[in-house]
Scaffold this motif. Structure first.
Motif, PDB file in Angstrom:
ATOM      1  N   THR A 108       0.826  -1.223  -0.185  1.00 13.72           N
ATOM      2  CA  THR A 108      -0.071   0.020   0.046  1.00 13.72           C
ATOM      3  C   THR A 108       0.618   1.352  -0.045  1.00 13.72           C
ATOM      4  OG1 THR A 108      -0.125   0.057   2.355  1.00 13.72           O
ATOM      5  CG2 THR A 108      -1.586  -1.295   1.434  1.00 13.72           C
ATOM      6  N   GLY A 109       0.197   2.587  -0.343  1.00 14.50           N
ATOM      7  CA  GLY A 109       0.688   3.602  -0.219  1.00 14.50           C
ATOM      8  C   GLY A 109       1.380   3.910   0.940  1.00 14.50           C
ATOM      9  N   SER A 110       0.559   3.598   2.209  1.00 16.73           N
ATOM     10  CA  SER A 110       0.953   3.902   3.594  1.00 16.73           C
ATOM     11  C   SER A 110       2.279   3.102   3.842  1.00 16.73           C
ATOM     12  CB  SER A 110      -0.135   3.181   4.491  1.00 16.73           C
ATOM     13  OG  SER A 110      -1.300   4.038   4.200  1.00 16.73           O
ATOM     14  N   VAL A 113       5.093   5.268   2.460  1.00  8.85           N
ATOM     15  CA  VAL A 113       5.226   6.630   3.287  1.00  8.85           C
ATOM     16  C   VAL A 113       5.899   6.284   4.619  1.00  8.85           C
ATOM     17  CG1 VAL A 113       4.119   8.355   4.687  1.00  8.85           C
ATOM     18  CG2 VAL A 113       3.309   7.797   2.142  1.00  8.85           C
ATOM     19  N   PHE A 136      -2.624  14.274   3.084  1.00  8.61           N
ATOM     20  CA  PHE A 136      -2.830  12.768   3.288  1.00  8.61           C
ATOM     21  C   PHE A 136      -1.953  12.003   3.018  1.00  8.61           C
ATOM     22  CE2 PHE A 136      -4.677   8.674   2.951  1.00  8.61           C
ATOM     23  CZ  PHE A 136      -5.715   8.551   3.824  1.00  8.61           C
ATOM     24  N   HIS A 137      -1.694  11.105   4.192  1.00  4.73           N
ATOM     25  CA  HIS A 137      -0.286  10.242   3.774  1.00  4.73           C
ATOM     26  C   HIS A 137      -0.692   8.765   4.013  1.00  4.73           C
ATOM     27  CE1 HIS A 137       1.866  13.916   2.786  1.00  4.73           C
ATOM     28  NE2 HIS A 137       1.844  14.390   3.711  1.00  4.73           N
ATOM     29  N   GLY A 138      -1.721   8.416   4.643  1.00  6.01           N
ATOM     30  CA  GLY A 138      -2.045   7.247   4.718  1.00  6.01           C
ATOM     31  C   GLY A 138      -2.567   7.134   6.403  1.00  6.01           C
ATOM     32  N   GLU A 209       2.403  16.349  -0.441  1.00  9.65           N
ATOM     33  CA  GLU A 209       2.203  16.308  -1.757  1.00  9.65           C
ATOM     34  C   GLU A 209       2.328  17.424  -2.656  1.00  9.65           C
ATOM     35  OE1 GLU A 209      -2.144  14.217  -1.324  1.00  9.65           O
ATOM     36  OE2 GLU A 209      -1.569  15.235   0.643  1.00  9.65           O
ATOM     37  N   GLU A 214      -6.605  13.961  -1.243  1.00  8.91           N
ATOM     38  CA  GLU A 214      -7.688  13.735  -0.412  1.00  8.91           C
ATOM     39  C   GLU A 214      -7.894  14.821   0.422  1.00  8.91           C
ATOM     40  OE1 GLU A 214      -9.256  10.785  -0.327  1.00  8.91           O
ATOM     41  OE2 GLU A 214      -7.964   9.849  -1.649  1.00  8.91           O
ATOM     42  N   ASP A 242       5.112  13.058  -1.664  1.00 11.97           N
ATOM     43  CA  ASP A 242       4.095  11.985  -1.800  1.00 11.97           C
ATOM     44  C   ASP A 242       3.505  12.133  -3.050  1.00 11.97           C
ATOM     45  OD1 ASP A 242       1.900  10.255  -1.630  1.00 11.97           O
ATOM     46  OD2 ASP A 242       1.602  10.586   0.600  1.00 11.97           O
ATOM     47  N   ILE A 244       1.508   9.624  -4.371  1.00  9.38           N
ATOM     48  CA  ILE A 244       0.862   8.502  -4.657  1.00  9.38           C
ATOM     49  C   ILE A 244      -0.326   8.455  -5.544  1.00  9.38           C
ATOM     50  CG2 ILE A 244      -0.522   6.786  -3.211  1.00  9.38           C
ATOM     51  CD1 ILE A 244       2.029   6.925  -1.103  1.00  9.38           C
ATOM     52  N   GLN A 245      -1.084   9.566  -5.147  1.00 10.04           N
ATOM     53  CA  GLN A 245      -2.095   9.851  -5.861  1.00 10.04           C
ATOM     54  C   GLN A 245      -2.026  10.809  -7.244  1.00 10.04           C
ATOM     55  OE1 GLN A 245      -6.783  10.823  -5.038  1.00 10.04           O
ATOM     56  NE2 GLN A 245      -5.870  10.167  -3.682  1.00 10.04           N
ATOM     57  N   LYS A 271      -0.552   3.206  -5.750  1.00  9.51           N
ATOM     58  CA  LYS A 271      -1.877   3.367  -6.373  1.00  9.51           C
ATOM     59  C   LYS A 271      -1.703   2.833  -8.043  1.00  9.51           C
ATOM     60  CE  LYS A 271      -4.247   6.749  -3.524  1.00  9.51           C
ATOM     61  NZ  LYS A 271      -5.397   6.138  -3.164  1.00  9.51           N
TER      62      LYS A 271
HETATM   63  N1  PMP Z   1      -0.528   9.158   0.095  1.00 10.02           N
HETATM   64  C1  PMP Z   1      -1.593   9.954  -0.559  1.00 10.02           C
HETATM   65  C2  PMP Z   1      -1.195  10.886  -1.347  1.00 10.02           C
HETATM   66  C3  PMP Z   1      -2.729   9.136  -1.131  1.00 10.02           C
HETATM   67  O1  PMP Z   1      -3.770   9.651  -1.634  1.00 10.02           O
HETATM   68  C4  PMP Z   1      -3.024   7.832  -0.438  1.00 10.02           C
HETATM   69  C5  PMP Z   1      -4.335   7.210  -0.320  1.00 10.02           C
HETATM   70  N2  PMP Z   1      -5.498   7.904  -0.674  1.00 10.02           N
HETATM   71  C6  PMP Z   1      -1.669   7.193   0.676  1.00 10.02           C
HETATM   72  C7  PMP Z   1      -0.824   8.134   0.663  1.00 10.02           C
HETATM   73  C8  PMP Z   1      -2.131   6.095   1.194  1.00 10.02           C
HETATM   74  O2  PMP Z   1      -2.251   4.936   0.446  1.00 10.02           O
HETATM   75  P1  PMP Z   1      -2.929   3.521   0.676  1.00 10.02           P
HETATM   76  O3  PMP Z   1      -4.418   3.835   1.098  1.00 10.02           O
HETATM   77  O4  PMP Z   1      -2.646   2.489  -0.431  1.00 10.02           O
HETATM   78  O5  PMP Z   1      -2.381   3.005   1.916  1.00 10.02           O
END
Ligand code: PMP
Length: 423
Positions: A108-110, A113, A136-138, A209, A214, A242, A244-245, A271
């Motif tokens: 996962t993204g979390s 991070v 938002f980072h997880g 970000e 989010e 970050d 991720i999105q 993602k």
């Molecule tokens: N960072 C960002 C910028 C995100 O948008 C998200 C998920 N929305 C995450 C981290 C966390 O990713 P995950 O839900 O896959 O853990």
């Protein structure tokens, strides 16, 4: 709006926003088990940048399975992993003269991070991290600590690792952000760090970000981002983006910060990089920081799925030329214009349109209004997701591969739904 609260088998589950059961999906459409088709402007929260069941990815995955490809490889090297790494380097890093090590951090993204924060602490020997409003980072403890939304943070029920919070970009958000917005608050933060009597410890990292997703779709200016990077480096801290999105092509470039003169110490990706929707998370780490981890010091079972490598390699083909990114930029303008036409129709409401590329959002300033519009869109066959403080922002993130007619139809459904609720 909740279904499945108590399934007949006794299994409990929930559906947050879309009260139906989906069964099939293709590109920018999902179909429920009753045969109703929905245009997807949510795309798995940014996972499905290349559409549901992307034909080239599906074909590659089926071939890999038929040939008994290795599916679970941990830290072992496989042909699938090698193809992904070499395509990523050739297609994304080399043309940008970026020198990074790839660390797979799945699923996962979390996870990505969390690993970035852990590495920054190890590299600097420091504990605190600077994170920004609306970020938002997880949901894991370290990533959650950096997440701005206190509703999410309070759910932990216990104190989270200490984080120094700073305002993101121009805060409060202004209309028509100028290059100078938000720089004053960064100068104040610098003064606090540099004033010995402030007691503020030097941080391990700044994490942010470049375009917050989010948190309500906030776009920072290049000048502000460069100033954060400079501050991080002057303080001996790592600068972590970050992506991720907002990365993986979403904003009309592979990285959301492309062309801004930034060189992050760590870039987190997840993602969309797995292409077909299977999990894959990865950190790009500057070689001098990567050297701080000995083999085996940061492990995990599901880090690097071979199916994701296969589909992810196909996804990288979209970046061998600029066609998809040109289309993303052009479609982003279409989306923005559609949202702006709603905002312009109700000048007294103070609606804001924000975004970049194919991440565009309408800030309605009112969570219950956003919820009603989301429900109306669903009834009319469009999936959208609310975000931001109190869910007051509706974010549109269709697959980048969406056919023109689905994009036009989806925008028409959205603008009609918004206008009828705003009138
Ligand atoms: N960072 C960002 C910028 C995100 O948008 C998200 C998920 N929305 C995450 C981290 C966390 O990713 P995950 O839900 O896959 O853990």
């Amino acid at each position: 709006m909740q279904i499945f609260e108590q399934h007949e088998s006794g299994i409990r589950g929930y559906c947050r926003t879309y009260p139906t059961v989906f069964s099939t999906a293709s590109n920018a459409r999902q179909t429920d088990e009753n045969g109703k088709s929905y245009i997807d402007f949510f795309a798995g929260a940014g996972v499905l940048n290349f559409g549901h069941n992307n034909p080239a990815m599906k074909k590659a995955v089926i071939e890999y399975l038929e040939n008994d490809g290795v599916l679970h490889s941990l830290d072992m090297y496989t042909t699938a992993k090698r193809s992904f790494i070499s395509s990523f380097v050739d297609t994304i890093l080399t043309p940008r003269s970026m020198d990074y090590k790839l660390q797979f951090m799945g699923p996962t993204g979390s996870n990505a991070v969390e690993a970035a924060l852990k590495l920054a602490r190890k590299v600097t020997g420091r504990q605190d991290v600077v994170a920004f409003s609306h970020g938002f980072h997880g949901m894991t403890l370290g990533s959650l600590a950096c997440t701005a939304n206190s509703y999410f943070r309070d759910a932990a029920g216990v104190p989270l690792p200490h984080v120094i919070r700073a305002p993101f970009g121009c805060e409060p958000v202004c209309q028509g952000c100028t290059q100078g917005c938000g720089l004053d608050s960064l100068h104040q933060l610098r003064a606090q760090f540099e004033e010995p009597s402030s007691g503020l410890p030097r941080p391990a990292a700044f994490i942010l970000e470049a375009i917050q997703a989010e948190g309500g779709v906030h776009v920072a200016s290049a000048a502000w981002l460069r100033e954060v990077q400079q501050l991080a480096h002057d303080l001996g801290a790592l600068f972590i983006i970050d992506d991720i999105q907002a990365g993986c092509g979403r904003t009309g470039n592979y990285f959301s910060f492309d062309g801004m003169g930034l060189s992050p110490d760590i870039i987190t990706l997840a993602k969309g990089i797995g292409g077909i929707g299977t999990p894959l998370a990865m950190n790009l780490v500057k070689p001098e920081h990567d050297a701080h981890w000995e083999p085996g010091e940061h492990t995990g079972t599901f880090r690097g799925q071979d199916i994701s490598f296969i589909a992810g390699t196909e996804a990288l083909r979209y970046f061998e030329d600029d066609n998809l990114m040109k289309l993303t930029r052009a479609n982003g303008i279409l989306m923005r214009d559609a949202l702006q036409s709603v905002a312009d129709r109700f000048p007294k409401r103070g609606l804001q349109v924000r975004g970049k590329g194919m991440m565009q959002a309408l800030d309605l300033g009112d969570g219950s209004l956003a919820k009603q519009i989301t429900a109306d869109c669903f009834a009319a066959g469009l999936l959208v997701g609310p975000c931001g403080s109190g869910g007051r922002v509706i974010k549109l993130i269709p697959p980048l591969t969406i056919p023109d007619e689905d994009l036009a139809q989806g925008l028409a459904i959205f603008t009609d739904a918004a206008i009828s609720r705003l009138e």
